[in-house]
Design a protein around this motif. Structure first.
Motif, short mmCIF file in Angstrom:
data_model
loop_
_atom_site.label_atom_id
_atom_site.label_comp_id
_atom_site.label_asym_id
_atom_site.label_seq_id
_atom_site.Cartn_x
_atom_site.Cartn_y
_atom_site.Cartn_z
N GLY A 356 -12.50 3.99 5.39
CA GLY A 356 -11.96 2.77 4.80
C GLY A 356 -11.79 2.93 3.31
N ALA A 357 -11.14 1.94 2.69
CA ALA A 357 -10.89 2.01 1.25
C ALA A 357 -10.29 0.71 0.76
N GLN A 358 -10.37 0.53 -0.56
CA GLN A 358 -9.48 -0.43 -1.20
C GLN A 358 -8.16 0.27 -1.41
N ARG A 359 -7.05 -0.43 -1.15
CA ARG A 359 -5.72 0.17 -1.26
C ARG A 359 -5.17 -0.07 -2.66
N GLU A 360 -4.32 0.83 -3.09
CA GLU A 360 -3.61 0.62 -4.35
C GLU A 360 -2.44 -0.34 -4.09
N HIS A 361 -2.42 -1.49 -4.75
CA HIS A 361 -1.39 -2.49 -4.50
C HIS A 361 -0.37 -2.60 -5.64
N ARG A 362 -0.52 -1.77 -6.69
CA ARG A 362 0.40 -1.82 -7.82
C ARG A 362 1.49 -0.76 -7.64
N TYR A 363 2.73 -1.22 -7.65
CA TYR A 363 3.87 -0.38 -7.30
C TYR A 363 3.96 0.86 -8.18
N ASP A 364 3.85 0.69 -9.50
CA ASP A 364 4.03 1.83 -10.38
C ASP A 364 2.92 2.86 -10.20
N VAL A 365 1.69 2.38 -9.96
CA VAL A 365 0.57 3.29 -9.75
C VAL A 365 0.76 4.06 -8.44
N LEU A 366 1.22 3.35 -7.41
CA LEU A 366 1.48 4.01 -6.13
C LEU A 366 2.50 5.13 -6.28
N LEU A 367 3.56 4.86 -7.02
CA LEU A 367 4.58 5.89 -7.21
C LEU A 367 3.98 7.12 -7.89
N PHE A 387 5.27 -3.50 -2.13
CA PHE A 387 4.46 -3.61 -3.34
C PHE A 387 5.29 -4.00 -4.57
N ARG A 388 6.55 -4.30 -4.35
CA ARG A 388 7.43 -4.66 -5.46
C ARG A 388 7.52 -6.16 -5.70
N TYR A 389 7.00 -6.95 -4.73
CA TYR A 389 7.25 -8.38 -4.79
C TYR A 389 5.98 -9.18 -4.53
N GLY A 390 4.91 -8.82 -5.22
CA GLY A 390 3.72 -9.67 -5.21
C GLY A 390 2.70 -9.38 -4.14
N CYS A 391 2.39 -8.12 -3.88
CA CYS A 391 1.36 -7.79 -2.88
C CYS A 391 -0.04 -8.00 -3.48
N PRO A 392 -0.95 -8.68 -2.76
CA PRO A 392 -2.28 -8.95 -3.32
C PRO A 392 -3.19 -7.73 -3.21
N PRO A 393 -4.30 -7.72 -3.95
CA PRO A 393 -5.33 -6.69 -3.75
C PRO A 393 -5.82 -6.75 -2.31
N HIS A 394 -6.04 -5.59 -1.72
CA HIS A 394 -6.47 -5.58 -0.31
C HIS A 394 -7.15 -4.26 0.01
N GLY A 395 -7.84 -4.24 1.14
CA GLY A 395 -8.50 -3.03 1.61
C GLY A 395 -8.81 -3.16 3.08
N GLY A 396 -9.16 -2.06 3.69
CA GLY A 396 -9.41 -2.12 5.12
C GLY A 396 -10.09 -0.87 5.64
N LEU A 397 -10.13 -0.79 6.95
CA LEU A 397 -10.84 0.31 7.61
C LEU A 397 -10.20 0.64 8.93
N GLY A 398 -10.44 1.86 9.39
CA GLY A 398 -10.05 2.31 10.71
C GLY A 398 -11.25 2.93 11.40
N LEU A 399 -11.55 2.44 12.59
CA LEU A 399 -12.74 2.88 13.34
C LEU A 399 -12.30 3.46 14.67
N GLY A 400 -12.90 4.59 15.05
CA GLY A 400 -12.61 5.20 16.35
C GLY A 400 -13.50 4.62 17.43
#
Length: 429
Positions: A356-367, A387-400
């Motif tokens: 899991g992780a916090q995701r990068e939600h800022r367009y320029d940083v992602l690029l 991510f160009r039109y107002g994506c909020p901070p977010h994070g998640g996980l993937g479990l097997g």
């Protein structure tokens, strides 16, 4: 005709009942005929004294694993090991006579059992228990997710471009062009967050074209995915998961704890929260590999888990702050530490069950992080547009799910935690 389950027979003593199941074993003696019949709830003995009638011949013609219906009277008999009761049969219908000999027996190895998985599961109550527990696990996960504001989604499993790095994906023909099986619902979960769906939850298939032949890898497995919007930091994601797993294990212990102990010899323990946390740097210090920056190998994961268990008594451990070099481009980096990520793996008894992780939600940083990984932006245009039109901070996980069941039930391989396993060398049955 009302069918009575074997487990309910004690409440029908003295009554004539109708049961249905499979012939487990036969002891056909000169004067007596004993047949064990098994359904999904248990096994009962049929006891018939030969009388020269049609029933003698019908029982004589039975074979192991034949599917039968039986009408008979339930009587108490304290010398019968199976619950102190038996059925005196009055009529038997053979719905499907099994061929003989059977292709597997109690000495058949794992690969042979996988070849005949339907017989393997039918013959072994401990194998059937896996899927009863799986049902409870998924139900409890959904209960927790719904109670915590999640919307359940069903994301596409066909993709027009290879996800993430493009590695470990299955390519297939799609109306004259290429498509790919999704190795994760990650991008779609983030699309849902950008769509204003506050918390996302999914249980679904995941495909990995990974040529691994270990006991914990599969090319197709069931993933449990969560994505949470408006988080403060990655701790919010870890908090969600540890509370979810405590809820799940509480449900499993209540519903199946006794059966798991009896059939598999494993004790279900409900963990205390919060789970222990340590950074990757701390993990390397514990392992004596402080100069290394890479991921933990399986031996390292087991060693860290043993260390945490010895120090805290806890079976779970979050390992955090993985190097950016071993994490995807969309993982957020801590301020002033571009070589690290706000990410984690969850180890349970030394096995990684979650990333899991916090995701990068800022367009320029992602690029910038995309270019750093040597990836092109154009194939990911639809994803990046989120991510160009107002994506909020977010994070998640993937479990097997299979790995979780492995540890929960004390199984040696993910193959035994999966109904029909898929691996590099197995596409059947």
């Amino acid at each position: 005709m009302i069918r009575t389950s074997v487990a309910d027979l004690p409440s029908h003593l003295g009554e004539t009942v109708h049961i249905a199941g499979w012939v487990q074993t036969l002891r056909l003696q000169r004067a007596m005929q004993f047949v064990l019949v098994r359904d999904h709830t248990g096994t009962v003995q049929l006891t018939h004294r030969r009388d020269g009638g049609a029933l003698d011949e019908e029982l004589e013609r039975l074979t192991p694993e034949s599917a039968v219906r039986v009408t008979g009277k339930v009587i108490a008999n304290e010398i019968v090991a199976l619950g102190g009761l038996e059925i005196i049969p009055e009529h038997i219908t053979v719905e499907n006579r099994a061929a003989t000999p059977l292709p597997i027996d109690d000495k058949t190895g794992q690969e042979g059992r996988l070849d005949w998985r339907f017989l393997d599961v039918r013959r072994r109550p401990e194998a059937r228990l896996v899927f009863a527990v799986q049902t409870t696990v998924e139900q409890a996960m959904r209960e927790f997710a719904y109670a915590n504001g999640c919307t359940e989604m069903h994301t596409p499993k066909l993709m027009g471009t290879a996800s993430e790095s493009g590695a470990e994906v299955f390519e297939l023909g799609y109306f004259g062009r290429s498509a790919y099986l999704a190795q994760s619902p990650q991008f779609y979960k983030q699309t849902a967050i950008a769509a204003g769906i506050d918390r996302v939850f999914e249980i679904g298939p995941v495909f990995r074209a990974e040529p691994s032949f270990t006991s914990r890898h599969a090319t197709e497995f069931t993933g449990v995915d969560v994505e949470l919007a408006w988080i403060s930091d990655v701790e919010d994601v870890m908090d969600f998961e540890e509370r979810m797993l405590a809820h799940v294990l509480t449900a499993v212990a209540k519903e199946h704890g006794a059966a798991i102990k009896t059939l598999l010899g494993t004790e279900v323990t409900v963990p205390e929260t919060p789970f222990p946390r340590l950074t990757m740097a701390q993990a390397h210090e514990i392992l004596g590999t402080a100069g290394e920056r890479g991921d933990l190998d399986p031996a390292g994961e087991r060693a860290i888990a043993a260390h945490v268990r010895e120090r805290t008594g806890h079976e779970f451990a979050f390992v955090t702050r993985y190097p950016a070099s071993v994490r995807p481009f969309y993982h957020m980096r801590p301020a002033g530490q571009p070589d690290l990520t706000l990410s984690f793996d969850l180890l349970w008894q030394g096995l990684e069950i979650t990333t899991g992780a916090q995701r990068e939600h800022r367009y320029d940083v992602l690029l910038g992080q995309l270019a750093e990984k040597g990836l092109r932006a154009e194939p990911m245009r639809d994803y990046l547009n989120c991510f160009r039109y107002g994506c909020p901070p977010h994070g998640g996980l993937g479990l097997g799910l299979g790995r979780l069941l492995m540890v929960l039930l004390g199984l040696d391989s993910i193959r035994d935690a999966t109904f029909l396993f898929r691996g590099p060398n197995r596409l059947t049955p």
